[in-house]
Write a protein that holds these residues in place. Structure first.
Motif, short mmCIF file in Angstrom:
data_model
loop_
_atom_site.label_atom_id
_atom_site.label_comp_id
_atom_site.label_asym_id
_atom_site.label_seq_id
_atom_site.Cartn_x
_atom_site.Cartn_y
_atom_site.Cartn_z
N ALA A 50 0.82 -1.22 0.00
CA ALA A 50 0.00 0.00 0.00
C ALA A 50 0.85 1.26 0.00
O ALA A 50 0.31 2.36 -0.09
CB ALA A 50 -0.93 0.00 1.22
N ASP A 51 2.17 1.09 0.14
CA ASP A 51 3.10 2.22 0.19
C ASP A 51 2.76 3.16 1.37
O ASP A 51 2.77 4.38 1.24
CB ASP A 51 3.08 3.00 -1.13
CG ASP A 51 4.32 3.89 -1.28
OD1 ASP A 51 5.36 3.55 -0.65
OD2 ASP A 51 4.25 4.91 -1.99
N LEU A 52 2.46 2.51 2.50
CA LEU A 52 2.19 3.24 3.74
C LEU A 52 3.08 2.67 4.84
O LEU A 52 3.56 1.55 4.74
CB LEU A 52 0.72 3.10 4.14
CG LEU A 52 -0.31 3.79 3.24
CD1 LEU A 52 -1.72 3.36 3.63
CD2 LEU A 52 -0.17 5.30 3.32
N GLY A 53 3.27 3.44 5.89
CA GLY A 53 4.08 2.97 7.00
C GLY A 53 3.40 1.84 7.75
O GLY A 53 2.18 1.77 7.83
N LYS A 54 4.23 0.97 8.34
CA LYS A 54 3.70 -0.14 9.11
C LYS A 54 2.86 0.36 10.29
O LYS A 54 1.85 -0.24 10.65
CB LYS A 54 4.85 -1.02 9.60
CG LYS A 54 4.42 -2.28 10.30
CD LYS A 54 5.64 -3.13 10.65
CE LYS A 54 5.24 -4.37 11.44
NZ LYS A 54 6.43 -5.19 11.79
N GLY A 55 3.28 1.49 10.86
CA GLY A 55 2.53 2.06 11.98
C GLY A 55 1.12 2.44 11.59
O GLY A 55 0.18 2.30 12.39
N THR A 56 0.93 2.90 10.36
CA THR A 56 -0.41 3.26 9.88
C THR A 56 -1.30 2.03 9.84
O THR A 56 -2.47 2.07 10.23
CB THR A 56 -0.32 3.89 8.47
OG1 THR A 56 0.47 5.07 8.54
CG2 THR A 56 -1.71 4.23 7.93
N VAL A 57 -0.74 0.92 9.37
CA VAL A 57 -1.51 -0.33 9.30
C VAL A 57 -1.88 -0.80 10.70
O VAL A 57 -3.03 -1.21 10.96
CB VAL A 57 -0.73 -1.41 8.53
CG1 VAL A 57 -1.52 -2.72 8.50
CG2 VAL A 57 -0.43 -0.95 7.11
N PHE A 58 -0.91 -0.74 11.64
CA PHE A 58 -1.20 -1.17 13.00
C PHE A 58 -2.23 -0.27 13.67
O PHE A 58 -3.11 -0.74 14.38
CB PHE A 58 0.10 -1.20 13.83
CG PHE A 58 0.82 -2.50 13.73
CD1 PHE A 58 0.46 -3.58 14.53
CD2 PHE A 58 1.87 -2.66 12.83
CE1 PHE A 58 1.12 -4.80 14.43
CE2 PHE A 58 2.54 -3.87 12.73
CZ PHE A 58 2.17 -4.94 13.53
N ARG A 59 -2.11 1.04 13.45
CA ARG A 59 -3.10 1.95 14.05
C ARG A 59 -4.49 1.70 13.48
O ARG A 59 -5.50 1.81 14.19
CB ARG A 59 -2.69 3.41 13.82
CG ARG A 59 -1.60 3.90 14.76
CD ARG A 59 -1.44 5.40 14.67
NE ARG A 59 -1.10 5.88 13.34
CZ ARG A 59 0.13 5.92 12.85
NH1 ARG A 59 1.16 5.52 13.60
NH2 ARG A 59 0.35 6.37 11.63
N ARG A 60 -4.55 1.38 12.22
CA ARG A 60 -5.84 1.18 11.56
C ARG A 60 -6.50 -0.13 11.99
O ARG A 60 -7.69 -0.19 12.27
CB ARG A 60 -5.64 1.20 10.04
CG ARG A 60 -6.78 0.69 9.20
CD ARG A 60 -8.11 1.32 9.48
NE ARG A 60 -8.07 2.76 9.40
CZ ARG A 60 -9.05 3.54 9.82
NH1 ARG A 60 -10.11 3.02 10.39
NH2 ARG A 60 -8.95 4.84 9.71
N PHE A 61 -5.71 -1.23 12.04
CA PHE A 61 -6.30 -2.55 12.22
C PHE A 61 -5.93 -3.23 13.54
O PHE A 61 -6.61 -4.18 13.94
CB PHE A 61 -5.93 -3.47 11.06
CG PHE A 61 -6.36 -2.94 9.73
CD1 PHE A 61 -7.71 -2.74 9.44
CD2 PHE A 61 -5.44 -2.63 8.74
CE1 PHE A 61 -8.12 -2.25 8.20
CE2 PHE A 61 -5.83 -2.15 7.51
CZ PHE A 61 -7.17 -1.96 7.24
N GLY A 62 -4.84 -2.82 14.18
CA GLY A 62 -4.45 -3.41 15.46
C GLY A 62 -3.73 -4.73 15.33
O GLY A 62 -2.63 -4.90 15.86
N THR A 63 -4.32 -5.68 14.66
CA THR A 63 -3.72 -7.00 14.47
C THR A 63 -3.97 -7.46 13.04
O THR A 63 -4.77 -6.86 12.30
CB THR A 63 -4.36 -8.05 15.41
OG1 THR A 63 -5.74 -8.21 15.05
CG2 THR A 63 -4.26 -7.62 16.88
N ARG A 64 -3.31 -8.55 12.69
CA ARG A 64 -3.55 -9.12 11.36
C ARG A 64 -5.02 -9.51 11.21
O ARG A 64 -5.64 -9.26 10.18
CB ARG A 64 -2.64 -10.34 11.17
CG ARG A 64 -2.83 -11.04 9.83
CD ARG A 64 -1.85 -12.20 9.71
NE ARG A 64 -2.05 -12.91 8.46
CZ ARG A 64 -2.95 -13.87 8.28
NH1 ARG A 64 -3.74 -14.23 9.30
NH2 ARG A 64 -3.07 -14.46 7.11
N ALA A 65 -5.60 -10.13 12.24
CA ALA A 65 -7.01 -10.50 12.19
C ALA A 65 -7.90 -9.27 12.02
O ALA A 65 -8.98 -9.34 11.43
CB ALA A 65 -7.42 -11.28 13.44
#
Length: 200
Positions: A50-65
């Protein structure tokens, strides 16, 4: 009166850029799942694609699930909109029996199409969202227009929801929906025959 759309998680106010990021991440996640399978999707891989920071993904979803729960909520709301606002017989405007038959067929097909996402959304033990709740509410509303004297419509709605949701949800640990006892089309046809015999 139609039942409301039921989100799997409590809605929250979002900034415009957060909304854009969420939609972008969901689009990329769907593409990765289509290309590589749900088992291969990771937080790092999604961030990179997605060309976004890993922190953005974690803040958005919290976990892989959490990624899969967000995908599931998005597809579930799309399904509910089709039921509440789409053309008949799935949407409003058809007789109750026709809507019941169409709902079960569409629901089986919808769950089959999203079965990997549903399974992955539950891997951390927090994915027990009310998948069947919308079905129960919708069936209860439709049953008001059916003649079933002396029978609890609430009980019938629960049993119908179990019949349409359970066969596919019980196979969440399998990767091949066709390994079910009978194909998706067989399940959809069996649902329609059941409904028409019961309330037709």
């Amino acid at each position: 009166m139609s039942p409301p759309v039921i989100p799997l998680e409590r809605p929250r106010r979002e900034r415009a850029d957060a909304v854009r990021n969420r939609l972008h991440l969901l689009r990329v996640a769907r593409r990765l799942i289509a290309e590589e399978g749900a088992d291969r999707l990771t937080m790092d891989g999604l961030a990179a694609a997605a060309d976004l920071g890993k922190g953005t993904v974690f803040r958005r979803f919290g976990t892989r699930a959490g990624i899969f729960r967000a995908l599931l909520e998005d597809s579930e709301q799309e399904f509910q909109r089709a039921v509440l606002e789409g053309p008949p017989p799935l949407g409003p405007g058809a007789p109750p029996v026709e809507r019941l038959a169409a709902f079960g067929r569409a629901r089986v097909e919808h769950l089959a199409a999203n079965i990997e996402v549903v399974g992955q959304s539950r891997v951390d033990g927090h994915g027990e969202g009310p998948l069947g709740s919308f079905s129960v509410l919708h069936f209860r509303v439709l049953l008001e227009g059916v003649d079933l004297p002396g029978i609890s419509l609430d009980a019938v709605a629960v049993l119908l929801a179990a019949a349409v949701e359970t066969p596919l949800l019980l196979t969440l640990d399998r990767h091949d929906v066709e390994s079910l006892p009978g194909s998706v089309e067989d399940l959809a046809a069996a649902w329609e025959a059941l409904v028409r015999r019961m309330v037709g």
